[in-house]
Structures are given as C-alpha cells and as structure tokens.
Design an enzyme around this catalytic site. Structure first.
Site, mmCIF file in Angstrom:
data_model
loop_
_atom_site.group_PDB
_atom_site.id
_atom_site.type_symbol
_atom_site.label_atom_id
_atom_site.label_comp_id
_atom_site.label_asym_id
_atom_site.label_seq_id
_atom_site.Cartn_x
_atom_site.Cartn_y
_atom_site.Cartn_z
ATOM 1 N N TYR A 57 -3.529 -8.649 5.935
ATOM 2 C CA TYR A 57 -4.132 -7.475 6.561
ATOM 3 C C TYR A 57 -4.490 -7.714 8.019
ATOM 4 C CZ TYR A 57 -3.880 -4.929 2.257
ATOM 5 O OH TYR A 57 -3.386 -4.282 1.152
ATOM 6 N N GLN A 92 -2.002 8.888 3.165
ATOM 7 C CA GLN A 92 -1.892 7.640 2.421
ATOM 8 C C GLN A 92 -1.918 6.442 3.369
ATOM 9 O OE1 GLN A 92 1.831 9.318 0.541
ATOM 10 N NE2 GLN A 92 1.119 8.062 -1.154
ATOM 11 N N HIS A 109 -6.316 6.044 0.930
ATOM 12 C CA HIS A 109 -6.063 4.630 0.672
ATOM 13 C C HIS A 109 -6.877 3.721 1.584
ATOM 14 C CE1 HIS A 109 -1.911 5.565 -1.323
ATOM 15 N NE2 HIS A 109 -2.937 5.814 -2.111
ATOM 16 N N CYS A 117 -17.788 -4.781 1.646
ATOM 17 C CA CYS A 117 -18.358 -5.860 0.839
ATOM 18 C C CYS A 117 -18.160 -5.498 -0.621
ATOM 19 C CB CYS A 117 -19.847 -6.033 1.133
ATOM 20 S SG CYS A 117 -20.634 -7.280 0.066
ATOM 21 N N CYS A 120 -21.899 -5.644 -2.568
ATOM 22 C CA CYS A 120 -22.911 -4.583 -2.508
ATOM 23 C C CYS A 120 -22.336 -3.223 -2.144
ATOM 24 C CB CYS A 120 -24.019 -4.966 -1.521
ATOM 25 S SG CYS A 120 -23.533 -4.885 0.230
ATOM 26 N N GLY A 175 6.757 12.557 5.148
ATOM 27 C CA GLY A 175 7.019 11.124 5.266
ATOM 28 C C GLY A 175 6.523 10.297 4.107
ATOM 29 N N SER A 177 7.307 8.921 -0.042
ATOM 30 C CA SER A 177 8.429 8.645 -0.935
ATOM 31 C C SER A 177 8.374 9.391 -2.259
ATOM 32 C CB SER A 177 8.494 7.139 -1.224
ATOM 33 O OG SER A 177 7.362 6.734 -1.983
#
Length: 232
Positions: A57, A92, A109, A117, A120, A175, A177
């Site tokens: 990420y 998305q 998403h 976190c 919490c 755009g 799928s």
C-alpha cells in the site's frame, strides 16, 4: 429536467483512473496479475505479514501521489456541481482523483490516504509511508493498517448506497468490471427501483446484459460527452 435525471447514482471503478496512469486490477497486466490477493489484500495477509501489506500500500500510495485527475473525473465533478437534481457519486477506487477534480465521492472501499487502527477503530490521515510499528494517535497501540476494504470485509457506507439506489432514476457504472460484489449487483438494485441504467466502459462488463444502454470507449471521451448530454 427529464424525470429519469432527477436522482442519479454513479458507480466508478478502476477504469476511470486508468487514463491518469493508475493500473486496473483484473486484466492481463493488472495489479492482481503481479500480486496475489491472498498476500496483500486480505485480513489474513495482514495478520501473517503486516510489513508486506504495508509495503504494497505504500507503493500504491506513492503511485497515486504522482497522477492527476483526467477529463472523466472533471466531467463528473461538473455534473455533481451543476446538475439540478441529486447526484450520488460512489467509487470503488481508493485513490483521491475524484476529490482532486472537485467532487466528494462515497468511498465504498476506503482511501489510500486514510489510516485505521484495527484495535480501537480510530481513523486519521495516513503518512506517505506507513509501517506496522506506527502507533495509533488515539490508543497508542501499534495496530495501524491502511483504511481500505480488503477481500472478505464489508464495504463501507452500504446502507447509504442502497438507500440512494432504491430512489435512483438513473444509474451509471463507469470503468468497472462487474466482477466484484456487492458493487456488481448495484445495477440490479437500481433496475428494481425503476432506474434507467447505463454502462460506460472500454468493453462490455460481465454484467453488461443487465444495462439498458452502453457507451463504449475511453472514459476521457465517453464520460464528458455523457455529462454534456445530461446537462444540456
């Protein structure tokens, strides 16, 4: 204003950001051809190897920081701003290109720019580089993860999205799928509400047969033309 244009719901997927330079997921050169979902995009992957998930990420966050919104993003921002009816923009995508163009979408998403976190539940803006040992600003525990929805998790804001679909008079998928649920089922929800449905894509999706209309071509061309039609 035509009745079918009164309450518009728009779903966008990775295809709208492809022309900005962000890769899609499921084609032969897509993200999931280079990385295994099970290794980088599930809660189990994070539990097993959080450093690997964070590295994935971090890479995506760095890529997203280098690109700009394209004409399709700009056209949708214009539609949201100028349309006299209600426009609900759902994405998305976890990039921030809709915001950069001036719109405020519902991120079903999550967002690359967000941190969460998982101890919490506190949320905050992510740094460009995140690591497993990053402490939560609220509870101090090293339980920081990207604020994105992984496979096997429930998408965000589903109640709000389903309420909008139940009242929609026009639904457009751009755009995407048509392979990932529950988003792939949104067109069915809109049809049940009596909405006119439009698919805007480079190619017909896996659920193309459900749509009333198809606009095939690059998003930077098809989306601005469609927006002009709606605002005319």
């Amino acid at each position: 204003m035509a009745k079918e244009h009164e309450r518009i719901v728009i779903l966008t997927g990775a295809g709208i950001s492809a022309e900005s330079g962000l890769g899609t997921f499921r084609d032969k050169h897509g993200l999931w051809a280079r990385y295994r979902i099970e290794d980088v995009a599930t809660p189990e992957a994070y539990a097993r190897d959080p450093a690997r998930v964070h590295a994935f990420y971090n890479m995506r966050r760095a890529e997203a920081a280098t690109v700009e919104p394209n004409l399709a993003h700009a056209a949708l921002a214009r539609l949201v701003a100028e349309h006299p009816g209600r426009v609900t923009l759902v994405t998305q995508n976890v990039d921030g290109l809709h915001e950069a163009a001036g719109a405020t979408p519902i991120h079903m998403h999550g967002r690359l720019a967000g941190a969460l976190c998982h101890g919490c539940g506190h949320r905050w803006e992510a740094s460009l580089v995140m690591a497993p040992e990053d402490p939560c600003p609220a509870c101090g525990r090293a339980m920081t993860r990207p604020d994105v929805v992984w496979f096997g998790e429930m998408p965000y804001h589903m109640e709000t999205i389903l309420e909008a679909l139940a009242e929609a008079t026009l639904f457009a998928a751009i755009g995407t799928s048509g392979q990932v649920y529950p988003a792939a089922g949104f067109v069915e929800e809109a049809r049940l509400a009596g909405a006119h449905t439009v698919e805007i894509n480079l190619d017909r999706s896996d659920v193309a047969h459900v749509f009333d209309r198809h606009l095939i071509g690059p998003a930077s061309e098809t989306v601005p033309a469609w927006v002009e039609e709606l605002l005319a």
